[in-house]
Design an enzyme around this catalytic site. Sequence first.
Site, PDB file in Angstrom:
ATOM      1  N   HIS A   1       0.851  -1.201   0.000  1.00 40.60           N
ATOM      2  CA  HIS A   1       0.000   0.000   0.000  1.00 40.60           C
ATOM      3  C   HIS A   1       0.886   1.250   0.000  1.00 40.60           C
ATOM      4  O   HIS A   1       1.559   1.515  -0.980  1.00 40.60           O
ATOM      5  CB  HIS A   1      -0.935  -0.082   1.213  1.00 40.60           C
ATOM      6  CG  HIS A   1      -2.033   0.927   1.280  1.00 40.60           C
ATOM      7  ND1 HIS A   1      -2.386   1.750   0.254  1.00 40.60           N
ATOM      8  CD2 HIS A   1      -2.883   1.242   2.307  1.00 40.60           C
ATOM      9  CE1 HIS A   1      -3.393   2.524   0.627  1.00 40.60           C
ATOM     10  NE2 HIS A   1      -3.720   2.241   1.858  1.00 40.60           N
TER      11      HIS A   1
ATOM     12  N   HIS B   1      -2.654  -2.216  -9.763  1.00 43.51           N
ATOM     13  CA  HIS B   1      -3.581  -1.547  -8.850  1.00 43.51           C
ATOM     14  C   HIS B   1      -4.867  -2.354  -8.798  1.00 43.51           C
ATOM     15  O   HIS B   1      -5.298  -2.913  -9.791  1.00 43.51           O
ATOM     16  CB  HIS B   1      -3.884  -0.119  -9.343  1.00 43.51           C
ATOM     17  CG  HIS B   1      -4.451   0.758  -8.288  1.00 43.51           C
ATOM     18  ND1 HIS B   1      -5.782   0.743  -7.950  1.00 43.51           N
ATOM     19  CD2 HIS B   1      -3.858   1.656  -7.474  1.00 43.51           C
ATOM     20  CE1 HIS B   1      -5.981   1.617  -6.976  1.00 43.51           C
ATOM     21  NE2 HIS B   1      -4.846   2.188  -6.663  1.00 43.51           N
TER      22      HIS B   1
ATOM     23  N   ASP C   1       2.718   5.300  -6.955  1.00 47.94           N
ATOM     24  CA  ASP C   1       3.986   5.137  -6.230  1.00 47.94           C
ATOM     25  C   ASP C   1       5.189   4.968  -7.137  1.00 47.94           C
ATOM     26  O   ASP C   1       6.327   5.027  -6.668  1.00 47.94           O
ATOM     27  CB  ASP C   1       3.877   3.913  -5.311  1.00 47.94           C
ATOM     28  CG  ASP C   1       2.897   4.171  -4.187  1.00 47.94           C
ATOM     29  OD1 ASP C   1       1.851   3.516  -4.150  1.00 47.94           O
ATOM     30  OD2 ASP C   1       3.169   5.078  -3.377  1.00 47.94           O
TER      31      ASP C   1
END
Length: 424
Positions: free
Chosen positions: A264, A303, A359
């Site tokens: 995460h 994702h 990210d």
Amino acid sequence: MADETITIIDNRTGERSDIPIVNGGIDATSWRKALPDVLFTDPALMSTAACESSVTYLDGGEGILRYRGYPIEQLAEHSTYLEVAYLLLHGELPTAEQNEVWIHDITYHTFIHENVRKRFLEGFHYDAHPMGMLVSAVAALSTFYLDAKDIHDPGSRMKQIVRLIAKMPTLAAAAHRFSVGMPFVYPDNSLSFPANFLSMMWKVAEPRFSTHPVLVRALDVLFILHADHEQNCSTTAMRTVGSAHADPYSACAAAAAALYGPRHGGANEAVIKMLNEIGSLDNVDDYIAGVKQGKGRLQGFGHRVYKSYDPRATIIKHVADQVFAVTGKNPLLDIALKLEEVALSDDYFISRRLYPNVDFYSGLIYQAMGFPIEMFPVLFAIPRTAGWMAHWVELLEQDAKIVRPRQLYVGHDKRDYVPVDQRS
Ligand code: SDX
């Protein structure tokens, strides 16, 4: 309205039940009435709408992200993190007057109790991870603000929310300064939210901290991009703990703990470690081959919702260009770009609809701005606090029931106790 229902037929009895489709979902309690002895099983809630929410809208197929209806691209271009935090919490963009009051309230709540720093944060081991310190410190705030338990009082709720949004940067910077042996820097109320955070991070002996405005704006845009993201893992933790009517600091600490996970919010730290492990452009193809053989994952890729490009990653790539123009290009960028190029043309990733997520590039920017990689999940937690709080308020206003799912029991049937001398 036949097309707005589904029909369940229990083939064991032939009984039929029509269940309405509302807001794109079917109410599981209607299912239970039709089939009281049959449960849905959905271990990671991959096909479950855990709640109704009006905070954030995602369309994973089209790569759409909107906060209270406003496209993330427009907010990243025109807004500020504090204005977006107000939007997430109140549902509307603030008027100029509301924004002025909001900024004042946040600015004048950035200080933390001296005991939080001197007695608590400085009690950690010298090499404590700053995210572990942050999670603990947020939980500890519940012991300093006993009125936080008045969760049904909107005024008390907003007071805690202002404290949390305002103090997260102070706690984050304090954890960093402690971990590098630098003295704590008090908040500077003459600075903007992002500039004040950078001051608390980097100020040394100069009378007032200043840095390149491009870096301040870049951080504010990154905060906007990370402010909320629907029912992600940490927000689900917030809603679960919040549904027990725990105080907001305890619920926020639970959310931050979930965010700490490398699947995460810890992914941008994992991306940099991956890029360092790859080391050079020449090793990219071999690394990709290893991932395809199951020897690990391409950090920053994939994702649960986005099955196309994460819209935030697109914006972050533009922010990266602006930051690198000031800081100099991060040498790992070329490896990241090559990884993306190879992965996006490889059927293994295409067939699994794996694209760069938020990210993949954010860590390159943070590293170029001088943040140690241990601070990356902390940089995620600071802005996500606004989203967590917006969902917390929403669940209380919805008078949501306590989260208590069932299970499919697959363990032993009834069996009798065996005395220890008869056990094999
Ligand atoms: C965030 O939910 C949110 O909104 C989160 C977030 C937010 O703002 O709150 O967007 C922030 O957490 C972004 C995600 C950051 N995490 C990473 O970048 C870590 C690397 N990515 C993964 O581990 C993974 O993609 C997840 C955890 C993000 C999603 O996992 P899912 O949805 O459970 O997908 P999966 O594990 O079922 O994978 C499906 C397939 C599998 O292959 P098969 O078993 O079908 O053969 O895709 C493969 C996986 O092995 N796969 C990957 C991969 N991610 C999934 N293969 C290689 N590299 C990857 N990164």
